[in-house]
Design a protein around this motif. Structure first.
Motif, PDB file in Angstrom:
ATOM      1  N   TYR A   1       0.837  -1.203   0.000  1.00  0.00           N
ATOM      2  CA  TYR A   1       0.000   0.000   0.000  1.00  0.00           C
ATOM      3  C   TYR A   1       0.874   1.256   0.000  1.00  0.00           C
ATOM      4  CZ  TYR A   1      -3.793  -3.212   1.190  1.00  0.00           C
ATOM      5  OH  TYR A   1      -4.702  -4.245   1.167  1.00  0.00           O
TER       6      TYR A   1
ATOM      7  N   SER B   1      -5.420   7.084   5.472  1.00  0.00           N
ATOM      8  CA  SER B   1      -6.192   6.329   4.486  1.00  0.00           C
ATOM      9  C   SER B   1      -6.251   7.078   3.162  1.00  0.00           C
ATOM     10  CB  SER B   1      -7.613   6.075   4.998  1.00  0.00           C
ATOM     11  OG  SER B   1      -8.260   7.294   5.302  1.00  0.00           O
TER      12      SER B   1
ATOM     13  N   ASP C   1      -8.591   8.119   9.578  1.00  0.00           N
ATOM     14  CA  ASP C   1      -9.935   7.718   9.966  1.00  0.00           C
ATOM     15  C   ASP C   1      -9.919   7.042  11.330  1.00  0.00           C
ATOM     16  OD1 ASP C   1     -11.065   8.624   7.568  1.00  0.00           O
ATOM     17  OD2 ASP C   1     -10.500   6.764   6.543  1.00  0.00           O
TER      18      ASP C   1
ATOM     19  N   THR D   1      -2.438   3.206   5.654  1.00  0.00           N
ATOM     20  CA  THR D   1      -3.114   1.995   6.096  1.00  0.00           C
ATOM     21  C   THR D   1      -3.550   1.154   4.900  1.00  0.00           C
ATOM     22  OG1 THR D   1      -5.373   2.867   6.072  1.00  0.00           O
ATOM     23  CG2 THR D   1      -4.018   3.360   8.026  1.00  0.00           C
ATOM     24  N   ASP D   2      -4.144   0.002   5.205  1.00  0.00           N
ATOM     25  CA  ASP D   2      -4.654  -0.871   4.147  1.00  0.00           C
ATOM     26  C   ASP D   2      -5.977  -0.367   3.583  1.00  0.00           C
ATOM     27  OD1 ASP D   2      -6.086  -1.360   6.415  1.00  0.00           O
ATOM     28  OD2 ASP D   2      -5.839  -3.528   6.397  1.00  0.00           O
ATOM     29  N   GLN D   3      -6.437   0.801   4.054  1.00  0.00           N
ATOM     30  CA  GLN D   3      -7.644   1.410   3.506  1.00  0.00           C
ATOM     31  C   GLN D   3      -7.311   2.525   2.504  1.00  0.00           C
ATOM     32  OE1 GLN D   3     -10.709   0.089   4.374  1.00  0.00           O
ATOM     33  NE2 GLN D   3      -9.342  -1.391   5.346  1.00  0.00           N
ATOM     34  N   SER D   4      -6.035   2.655   2.178  1.00  0.00           N
ATOM     35  CA  SER D   4      -5.608   3.750   1.302  1.00  0.00           C
ATOM     36  C   SER D   4      -5.829   3.460  -0.180  1.00  0.00           C
ATOM     37  CB  SER D   4      -4.130   4.078   1.554  1.00  0.00           C
ATOM     38  OG  SER D   4      -3.316   2.942   1.333  1.00  0.00           O
TER      39      SER D   4
END
Length: 261
Positions: free
Chosen positions: A42, A147, A161, A180-183
């Motif tokens: 990421y 993110s 977040d 993060t892995d939400q990016s």
């Protein structure tokens, strides 16, 4: 002057493999296949997106580890990074986050940077403190656990977040960020990218090249060590509650005994 982006990545044991400790209670990296840490993919992706948006940027990937760690650099290069640096030295065996951050900082200073991008943590140690340690050693701001991240007008802006709210964070460059892995999903290397990666430069360095004292890294210089480890016990048979009118009561008593309620 082009934007200089450095991505710090780690070569980690495959989480799907049978991971365990070696005789000296360090991770046995020879017993399981390794790969570029998924969380670092990421970071590579966000660095590439920032570079593409800039139109004039260079992405350098840096890793510290054994010979096979070069594969992590090559994976990042196949995704689109421009060049890599691999630090390999026998004196690094058993290095913890303090020693790793020191070596990474020396490399990053040597390469030159405007922005350092990392993952939120490695998938083996999962400490998540290297970004903060890097920022302290480099003397620059840290903007972590993002993110969403972008760079414009000499500043990095990101969104963090939380459970109840999101924050917008801004820092002047140079800076260190972690994502993060939400990016956003990391891209898959194309065949063209894989072939091109073979021709991209990867510089090899050791502790002497970086002026790092071997006594300050490795097991001898580690601030944290594993003193004792034992195999996880085998799973035992579960408790079966037969409902003959008192099932609810028995279930509640079991949950209470396990301190679940």
């Amino acid at each position: 002057m082009s934007l200089r982006i450095v991505v710090a990545v780690k070569y980690v044991p495959d989480a799907t493999g049978d991971r365990h400790f070696a005789g000296d209670l360090t991770t046995d990296r020879d017993a399981v296949d390794g790969l570029l840490s998924e969380l670092d993919e990421y970071a590579v992706e966000q660095a590439l997106q920032i570079a593409e948006a800039s139109g004039d940027a260079e992405v350098t990937v840096v890793t510290v580890g054994p010979e096979d760690a070069r594969d992590a650099v090559r994976k990042a290069l196949s995704m689109g990074a421009d060049k890599g640096v691999h630090v390999e030295d026998e004196g690094l065996h058993g290095t913890d986050v303090m020693g790793t951050s020191l070596v990474l900082a020396r490399v990053i200073e040597r390469v030159g940077f405007d922005l350092v991008v990392t993952g939120m943590a490695s998938t083996d140690g999962t400490a998540g403190v290297v970004p903060a340690l890097l920022a302290e050693r480099l003397g620059v701001p840290q903007v972590t656990l993002l993110s969403q991240v972008s760079v414009a007008d000499g500043r990095v802006t990101g969104r963090r977040d939380g459970d109840a709210a999101s924050e917008e964070l801004v820092a002047d460059l140079p800076a260190v960020v972690s994502v993060t892995d939400q990016s956003g999903e990391a891209r898959y290397p194309s065949f063209k990218g894989i072939m091109a990666a073979k021709k991209k430069p990867v510089e090899s360095l050791d502790l002497a090249d970086l002026g790092v004292d071997a006594g300050g890294v490795g097991l001898a210089g580690a601030w944290t060590v594993v003193r004792e480890a034992s195999a996880r016990p085998a799973r035992s048979a579960g408790t079966i509650v037969k409902d003959e009118g008192e099932g609810g009561k028995q279930l509640a008593e079991f949950l209470a005994a396990q301190k679940f309620i």
